[in-house]
Motif scaffolding. Structure first.
Motif, PDB file in Angstrom:
ATOM      1  N   LEU A  45       0.815  -1.212   0.000  1.00 33.05           N
ATOM      2  CA  LEU A  45       0.000   0.000   0.000  1.00 33.05           C
ATOM      3  C   LEU A  45       0.853   1.270   0.000  1.00 33.05           C
ATOM      4  O   LEU A  45       0.326   2.372  -0.091  1.00 33.05           O
ATOM      5  N   SER A  47       2.703   3.522  -1.987  1.00 33.22           N
ATOM      6  CA  SER A  47       2.801   3.812  -3.419  1.00 33.22           C
ATOM      7  C   SER A  47       4.190   4.297  -3.836  1.00 33.22           C
ATOM      8  O   SER A  47       4.513   4.310  -5.021  1.00 33.22           O
ATOM      9  N   SER A  52       4.638  -1.704  -5.639  1.00 33.85           N
ATOM     10  CA  SER A  52       3.440  -1.525  -4.809  1.00 33.85           C
ATOM     11  C   SER A  52       2.310  -0.938  -5.635  1.00 33.85           C
ATOM     12  O   SER A  52       2.509  -0.472  -6.752  1.00 33.85           O
ATOM     13  N   TYR A  53       1.128  -0.945  -5.073  1.00 33.36           N
ATOM     14  CA  TYR A  53      -0.029  -0.353  -5.740  1.00 33.36           C
ATOM     15  C   TYR A  53       0.029   1.161  -5.600  1.00 33.36           C
ATOM     16  O   TYR A  53       0.489   1.687  -4.594  1.00 33.36           O
ATOM     17  N   PHE A  56      -6.165   2.489  -4.653  1.00 30.62           N
ATOM     18  CA  PHE A  56      -7.198   1.466  -4.564  1.00 30.62           C
ATOM     19  C   PHE A  56      -8.555   2.143  -4.481  1.00 30.62           C
ATOM     20  O   PHE A  56      -8.663   3.307  -4.084  1.00 30.62           O
ATOM     21  N   ILE A 115     -12.467  -4.766  -4.008  1.00 29.69           N
ATOM     22  CA  ILE A 115     -11.342  -3.832  -3.910  1.00 29.69           C
ATOM     23  C   ILE A 115     -10.580  -3.899  -5.227  1.00 29.69           C
ATOM     24  O   ILE A 115     -10.182  -4.980  -5.668  1.00 29.69           O
ATOM     25  N   THR A 116     -10.409  -2.751  -5.854  1.00 31.36           N
ATOM     26  CA  THR A 116      -9.646  -2.666  -7.087  1.00 31.36           C
ATOM     27  C   THR A 116      -8.350  -1.925  -6.790  1.00 31.36           C
ATOM     28  O   THR A 116      -8.370  -0.762  -6.394  1.00 31.36           O
ATOM     29  N   TYR A 117      -7.243  -2.620  -6.952  1.00 30.11           N
ATOM     30  CA  TYR A 117      -5.920  -2.032  -6.753  1.00 30.11           C
ATOM     31  C   TYR A 117      -5.387  -1.584  -8.102  1.00 30.11           C
ATOM     32  O   TYR A 117      -5.530  -2.292  -9.095  1.00 30.11           O
ATOM     33  N   THR A 118      -4.773  -0.410  -8.127  1.00 30.86           N
ATOM     34  CA  THR A 118      -4.163   0.086  -9.356  1.00 30.86           C
ATOM     35  C   THR A 118      -2.657   0.192  -9.170  1.00 30.86           C
ATOM     36  O   THR A 118      -2.177   0.477  -8.068  1.00 30.86           O
ATOM     37  N   LYS A 119      -1.923  -0.077 -10.243  1.00 29.45           N
ATOM     38  CA  LYS A 119      -0.464   0.078 -10.218  1.00 29.45           C
ATOM     39  C   LYS A 119      -0.043   1.279 -11.046  1.00 29.45           C
ATOM     40  O   LYS A 119       0.948   1.904 -10.757  1.00 29.45           O
ATOM     41  N   ASN A 126      -4.785  -3.530 -13.309  1.00 35.60           N
ATOM     42  CA  ASN A 126      -5.594  -3.497 -12.092  1.00 35.60           C
ATOM     43  C   ASN A 126      -5.777  -4.906 -11.526  1.00 35.60           C
ATOM     44  O   ASN A 126      -5.878  -5.877 -12.273  1.00 35.60           O
ATOM     45  N   LYS A 172      -0.340 -11.090  -0.770  1.00 34.14           N
ATOM     46  CA  LYS A 172      -0.643 -11.256  -2.200  1.00 34.14           C
ATOM     47  C   LYS A 172       0.579 -11.739  -2.939  1.00 34.14           C
ATOM     48  O   LYS A 172       1.672 -11.475  -2.620  1.00 34.14           O
TER      49      LYS A 172
END
Length: 172
Positions: A45, A47, A52-53, A56, A115-119, A126, A172
């Motif tokens: 989390l 960034s 890391s993402y 989110f 939960i949608t994680y973005t990079k 995603n 993850k």
């Protein structure tokens, strides 16, 4: 003068008769701190760390619309670890009765969120996961009882456990 005396007497009587009974209060225990890391222990989390993402978003699966955002705050510990803090916001559905043979002892409820994680800005990068939070509700306590991540249990709490911040770590 007598009118004021009676008014004060009634107010004093009302205050004395409204005693506090802590046994009749329901404990609320639903705060979740959710840490997300990889198998090497990296905080996903944060960034600013490579891999890391970058962000989110959270959507209530049981929301009244297709897009029903849920507010989850990104917080940081004194050790500079980031976590998602969830208190409430997603709709709850009844899961079952805790004791079907004894109505009134409580029910269990659950919320389910995506939960949608973005990079980065590329949508194909995603990552979409689900978070399910189950709650125990009795006359004495409303508390998180279990958390499932992508339908896998990652946290559970006994009914007689004290009130505390519920810490969940997702790898993850």
């Amino acid at each position: 003068m007598m009118k004021y005396f009676w008014g004060i007497l009634i107010a004093a009587f009302a205050l004395v008769s409204c005693k506090s009974d802590d046994d009749s209060l329901q404990r609320i225990d639903q705060l979740l701190n959710i840490y997300v890391k990889n198998s090497a222990g990296q905080d996903l989390l944060n960034s600013k760390k490579s891999g890391s993402y970058t962000g989110f978003s959270v959507n209530d699966i049981f929301g009244t619309k297709d897009i029903a955002p849920v507010s989850i705050s990104l917080r940081m510990t004194t050790d500079s670890l980031f976590y998602m803090e969830y208190l409430a916001g997603a709709k709850r559905r009844r899961l079952d009765s805790i004791s079907p043979d004894n109505p009134g002892t409580g029910n269990s409820y659950y919320s389910r969120m995506q939960i949608t994680y973005t990079k980065n800005t590329n949508v194909s990068d995603n990552v979409i996961d689900t978070l399910e939070i189950q709650y125990r509700n009795t006359p004495t306590v409303f508390q998180v009882s279990k958390v499932l991540y992508n339908r896998v249990p990652v946290f559970s709490k006994d009914a007689d456990a004290p009130t505390s911040t519920n810490t969940v770590t997702i790898t993850k």
